[in-house]
Design a protein around this motif. Structure first.
Motif, mmCIF file in Angstrom:
data_model
loop_
_atom_site.group_PDB
_atom_site.id
_atom_site.type_symbol
_atom_site.label_atom_id
_atom_site.label_comp_id
_atom_site.label_asym_id
_atom_site.label_seq_id
_atom_site.Cartn_x
_atom_site.Cartn_y
_atom_site.Cartn_z
ATOM 1 N N VAL A 67 0.828 -1.214 0.000
ATOM 2 C CA VAL A 67 0.000 0.000 0.000
ATOM 3 C C VAL A 67 0.859 1.259 0.000
ATOM 4 C CG1 VAL A 67 -1.983 -1.141 1.078
ATOM 5 C CG2 VAL A 67 -0.300 0.062 2.531
ATOM 6 N N GLY A 68 2.161 1.099 -0.217
ATOM 7 C CA GLY A 68 3.056 2.248 -0.298
ATOM 8 C C GLY A 68 3.665 2.680 1.015
ATOM 9 N N GLY A 69 3.577 1.836 2.026
ATOM 10 C CA GLY A 69 4.142 2.165 3.334
ATOM 11 C C GLY A 69 5.540 1.613 3.513
ATOM 12 N N GLU A 70 6.166 1.995 4.622
ATOM 13 C CA GLU A 70 7.479 1.464 4.950
ATOM 14 C C GLU A 70 7.740 1.579 6.443
ATOM 15 O OE1 GLU A 70 10.897 3.666 3.469
ATOM 16 O OE2 GLU A 70 9.716 5.500 3.436
ATOM 17 N N VAL A 71 8.513 0.636 6.957
ATOM 18 C CA VAL A 71 8.928 0.693 8.358
ATOM 19 C C VAL A 71 9.988 1.782 8.481
ATOM 20 C CG1 VAL A 71 10.030 -0.556 10.252
ATOM 21 C CG2 VAL A 71 8.388 -1.733 8.768
ATOM 22 N N GLN A 72 9.753 2.725 9.366
ATOM 23 C CA GLN A 72 10.695 3.819 9.605
ATOM 24 C C GLN A 72 11.680 3.477 10.721
ATOM 25 O OE1 GLN A 72 10.195 7.365 7.990
ATOM 26 N NE2 GLN A 72 9.650 5.667 6.659
ATOM 27 N N LEU A 73 11.208 2.709 11.711
ATOM 28 C CA LEU A 73 12.041 2.397 12.873
ATOM 29 C C LEU A 73 11.569 1.100 13.493
ATOM 30 C CD1 LEU A 73 14.192 3.330 14.997
ATOM 31 C CD2 LEU A 73 12.301 4.413 16.216
ATOM 32 N N LEU A 74 12.506 0.233 13.798
ATOM 33 C CA LEU A 74 12.253 -0.992 14.561
ATOM 34 C C LEU A 74 13.300 -0.995 15.664
ATOM 35 C CD1 LEU A 74 11.008 -3.808 15.046
ATOM 36 C CD2 LEU A 74 12.650 -4.697 13.388
ATOM 37 N N ALA A 75 12.863 -0.969 16.913
ATOM 38 C CA ALA A 75 13.799 -0.862 18.028
ATOM 39 C C ALA A 75 13.363 -1.745 19.187
ATOM 40 C CB ALA A 75 13.899 0.586 18.495
ATOM 41 N N ASN A 76 14.334 -2.322 19.870
ATOM 42 C CA ASN A 76 14.062 -3.049 21.101
ATOM 43 C C ASN A 76 13.954 -2.043 22.234
ATOM 44 O OD1 ASN A 76 14.125 -5.670 20.011
ATOM 45 N ND2 ASN A 76 16.338 -5.604 19.965
ATOM 46 N N ALA A 77 12.933 -2.182 23.063
ATOM 47 C CA ALA A 77 12.749 -1.295 24.214
ATOM 48 C C ALA A 77 13.437 -1.923 25.419
ATOM 49 C CB ALA A 77 11.264 -1.107 24.488
ATOM 50 N N HIS A 78 14.107 -1.101 26.195
ATOM 51 C CA HIS A 78 14.832 -1.614 27.359
ATOM 52 C C HIS A 78 14.230 -1.155 28.675
ATOM 53 C CE1 HIS A 78 17.993 -3.358 24.913
ATOM 54 N NE2 HIS A 78 17.885 -2.288 24.152
ATOM 55 N N MET A 79 13.835 0.118 28.742
ATOM 56 C CA MET A 79 13.301 0.623 29.999
ATOM 57 C C MET A 79 12.503 1.887 29.742
ATOM 58 S SD MET A 79 15.355 1.927 33.318
ATOM 59 C CE MET A 79 14.461 2.915 34.485
ATOM 60 N N ALA A 80 11.358 1.983 30.379
ATOM 61 C CA ALA A 80 10.564 3.207 30.315
ATOM 62 C C ALA A 80 10.985 4.107 31.471
ATOM 63 C CB ALA A 80 9.077 2.884 30.411
ATOM 64 N N LEU A 81 11.505 5.264 31.157
ATOM 65 C CA LEU A 81 11.950 6.196 32.184
ATOM 66 C C LEU A 81 10.765 6.948 32.795
ATOM 67 C CD1 LEU A 81 14.296 7.500 33.691
ATOM 68 C CD2 LEU A 81 14.520 9.112 31.772
ATOM 69 N N ILE A 82 9.827 7.342 31.955
ATOM 70 C CA ILE A 82 8.615 8.012 32.425
ATOM 71 C C ILE A 82 7.429 7.150 31.989
ATOM 72 C CG2 ILE A 82 7.167 10.066 32.288
ATOM 73 C CD1 ILE A 82 9.712 11.649 31.610
ATOM 74 N N ALA A 83 6.855 6.437 32.924
ATOM 75 C CA ALA A 83 5.742 5.529 32.650
ATOM 76 C C ALA A 83 5.151 5.079 33.983
ATOM 77 C CB ALA A 83 6.226 4.321 31.855
ATOM 78 N N PRO A 84 3.935 4.569 33.952
ATOM 79 C CA PRO A 84 3.384 4.001 35.183
ATOM 80 C C PRO A 84 4.279 2.870 35.697
ATOM 81 C CG PRO A 84 1.674 4.252 33.524
ATOM 82 C CD PRO A 84 2.990 4.517 32.844
ATOM 83 N N ALA A 85 4.324 2.711 36.998
ATOM 84 C CA ALA A 85 5.143 1.660 37.607
ATOM 85 C C ALA A 85 4.788 0.305 37.011
ATOM 86 C CB ALA A 85 4.936 1.638 39.120
ATOM 87 N N GLY A 86 5.786 -0.449 36.629
ATOM 88 C CA GLY A 86 5.571 -1.789 36.097
ATOM 89 C C GLY A 86 5.298 -1.850 34.612
ATOM 90 N N GLU A 87 5.082 -0.706 33.959
ATOM 91 C CA GLU A 87 4.820 -0.731 32.522
ATOM 92 C C GLU A 87 6.133 -0.953 31.773
ATOM 93 O OE1 GLU A 87 2.004 1.954 30.247
ATOM 94 O OE2 GLU A 87 3.953 2.727 29.609
ATOM 95 N N HIS A 88 6.108 -1.888 30.856
ATOM 96 C CA HIS A 88 7.281 -2.112 30.017
ATOM 97 C C HIS A 88 6.847 -2.592 28.643
ATOM 98 C CE1 HIS A 88 6.512 -6.251 31.281
ATOM 99 N NE2 HIS A 88 7.179 -6.611 30.210
ATOM 100 N N TRP A 89 7.704 -2.347 27.668
ATOM 101 C CA TRP A 89 7.463 -2.756 26.295
ATOM 102 C C TRP A 89 8.704 -3.476 25.807
ATOM 103 C CZ3 TRP A 89 2.581 -2.501 25.255
ATOM 104 C CH2 TRP A 89 1.800 -1.559 25.919
ATOM 105 N N ASP A 90 8.512 -4.419 24.901
ATOM 106 C CA ASP A 90 9.630 -5.169 24.350
ATOM 107 C C ASP A 90 10.162 -4.558 23.057
ATOM 108 O OD1 ASP A 90 9.597 -7.219 26.334
ATOM 109 O OD2 ASP A 90 7.847 -8.093 25.327
ATOM 110 N N GLN A 91 9.267 -3.982 22.279
ATOM 111 C CA GLN A 91 9.671 -3.481 20.976
ATOM 112 C C GLN A 91 8.807 -2.290 20.573
ATOM 113 O OE1 GLN A 91 9.445 -6.148 17.371
ATOM 114 N NE2 GLN A 91 11.593 -6.430 17.942
ATOM 115 N N LEU A 92 9.404 -1.419 19.777
ATOM 116 C CA LEU A 92 8.718 -0.265 19.210
ATOM 117 C C LEU A 92 8.873 -0.353 17.700
ATOM 118 C CD1 LEU A 92 9.124 3.415 20.210
ATOM 119 C CD2 LEU A 92 9.658 2.715 17.895
#
Length: 134
Positions: A67-92
């Motif tokens: 459809v004419g799109g493209e991935v701009q960024l694929l990154a592994n997430a390590h730590m949320a500095l500003i986020a609710p306690a316990g919130e974490h993500w593996d990838q962005l």
């Protein structure tokens, strides 16, 4: 409460509120299951959540490009500095689409829809945020 798939109402609201004549960026925040959670009657070989997401990605990436799109960024997430306690993500993942209509048309593609079984099995939680370049 985990958020994995949008409802029909969410998709309709997204299509109504997102700009229609400009490129969009979709921000994906992903948290993987340690083991993919396929339905009990599934014929898919057991695997990790990351591997199930890779299965989904093989089809999704082709459809994004179709459809004419493209991935701009694929990154592994390590730590949320500003986020609710316990919130974490593996990838962005940040994906650019030429328009909201292009993104919505991809979601309606039957091959794409069939691949979402892997995405659903892969994810413990996710966020999908529609944005536009500032």
């Amino acid at each position: 409460m985990p958020s994995i798939n949008p409802s029909r109402a969410d998709l309709a609201e997204f299509a109504r509120r997102m700009p229609s004549a400009t490129p969009i960026l979709m921000l994906n925040l992903l948290r993987f299951n340690s083991q993919a959670k396929y339905p009990a009657d599934s014929s898919h070989v057991p695997c990790s959540g990351r591997e199930a997401y890779a299965r989904y990605s093989r089809t999704a990436l082709a459809k994004v490009r179709g459809v004419g799109g493209e991935v701009q960024l694929l990154a592994n997430a390590h730590m949320a500095l500003i986020a609710p306690a316990g919130e974490h993500w593996d990838q962005l993942v940040l994906v650019r689409y030429p328009s909201t209509a292009a993104f919505v048309s991809m979601l309606a593609d039957p091959e794409y829809q069939a691949a979402t079984v892997h995405r659903s099995a892969a994810l413990a939680d996710s966020r999908l945020i529609g944005t536009t370049p500032a």
